[in-house]
Scaffold this motif. Structure first.
Motif: not given
Length: 364
Positions: A169, A200, A245-246, A248-250
């Motif tokens: 991440d 990001e 969208q997030e 972290d969720s991806k």
């Protein structure tokens, strides 16, 4: 150029319609000329009418075509490939179903239903291919090529012995310690860098805030070191999850799709992964695990630096950054003293040591 092509297509369409249908209209109106004159006149009138109509509609058509072009150009190759394959499969299924449907001797059924089925199954095929591409890619990429000289993977090998992919991440890349861990060979398997994490990271590196910009650039330097200087296999995952969208969720979704492990030092992401039964490696947990063990009752020499949050507390730090909260240590700020450890608190967020000045212990 595109505008001229659209206008030409509309003019040809108008001429064709005029050539086919205007002669009948002339006959209905009582205008009787030779057939070839009616056909030519109909083609000219049809082309002229739709040409005049293009001045109003051509801009909308061109804008729509350019929007489609931009969308296709920006879409990842995997999205286009699997979406197209799904569309083809859906159309083939629709064709096979429509063969018996067209034999039904009901005009509404044999004319309307085939069109509806073709559109519906084509749409569903495209959506399945587009949205499930990650699962398909995962199936294709499970068998990785072994370097020459290595034994090929045995079909009877326990899957638990095969190292899983490690998905990094943003926070752990910016932190930088992941490169040192890989350099010491403590992390096995392929390192996966998702494209959305790279985006990001690039956004952070382009920030107007100087601190964020430096953190982002350090993260990019860490990635370059991982890819070029360290003995690890780095893989770029170019897919994305458009409906999420997030970031972290991806990452959690990608770990489920790949059956991989998320590598992070984000406390909240760590908890989310645990809640969703996704394996996670926390760099802070590793750092805490290799720190020297400190037990209650041990003595150490420290320098009290500042006030603590509670009354009469002082705060000191070990060389590895571990914070020591010294009870009744406010009066010793700026001094080097001996303390006795009273308790140790260790979590994924870090380790904290509580101690009391040894002089006070003796007084008691």
């Amino acid at each position: 150029m595109l505008k001229r092509i659209v206008q030409l297509f509309i003019v040809i369409t108008g001429g064709t319609i005029g050539y086919l249908y205007f002669p009948e209209l002339f006959t209905t109106m009582g205008l009787t000329w030779q057939n070839w004159i009616q056909s030519v006149l109909g083609a000219v009138l049809g082309a002229l009418i739709l040409f005049l109509f293009t001045f109003w509609i051509v801009d909308y058509i061109v804008d729509f075509l350019r929007w489609i072009e931009d969308t296709l150009v920006r879409a990842p190759v995997a999205d286009l490939l699997f979406g197209s394959l799904g569309l083809i499969v859906g159309l083939i299924i629709a064709y096979l179903i429509n063969i018996p449907v067209q034999d039904i001797q009901i005009q509404v059924v044999n004319q309307v239903v085939p069109i509806f089925l073709t559109f519906l199954l084509g749409y569903f095929g495209f959506q399945v291919g587009f949205k499930r591409k990650d699962e398909f890619l995962n199936l294709v990429s499970r068998k990785e090529k072994k370097p020459e000289g290595e034994l090929q993977e045995d079909s009877t090998l326990d899957p638990a012995l095969i190292p899983k992919r490690k998905i990094l991440d943003t926070s752990v890349i910016i932190d930088g310690r992941i490169a040192d861990i890989c350099d010491t060979h403590f992390l096995e398997g392929t390192i996966v860098i998702p494209q959305f994490v790279l985006e990001e990271l690039q956004h952070i590196a382009d920030s107007s805030d100087g601190l964020k910009r430096n953190r982002g650039r350090r993260g990019l330097d860490v990635l370059n070191r991982l890819q070029k200087d360290l003995p690890v296999n780095v893989e770029i995952y170019e897919g994305d999850f458009e409906d999420i969208q997030e970031v972290d969720s991806k990452l959690v979704k990608l770990a489920k799709v790949m059956d991989g492990i998320v590598v992070t030092n984000d406390f909240n992401l760590n908890k989310v992964c645990e809640f969703q039964n996704v394996q996670v490696l926390n760099i802070n947990d590793l750092a805490n695990a290799v720190k020297p063990v400190v037990l209650p009752g041990e003595e150490m020499t420290i320098q009290v630096i500042k006030d603590g949050k509670e009354q009469n507390q002082g705060v000191a730090y070990l060389d590895d950054g571990t914070m020591i909260v010294v009870e009744e240590g406010k009066d010793f700020i700026g001094k080097t003293i001996e303390v006795v450890v009273t308790s140790v608190l260790q979590t994924s967020a870090g380790r904290m040591i509580f101690a009391k000045p040894k002089s006070l212990e003796k007084a008691l």
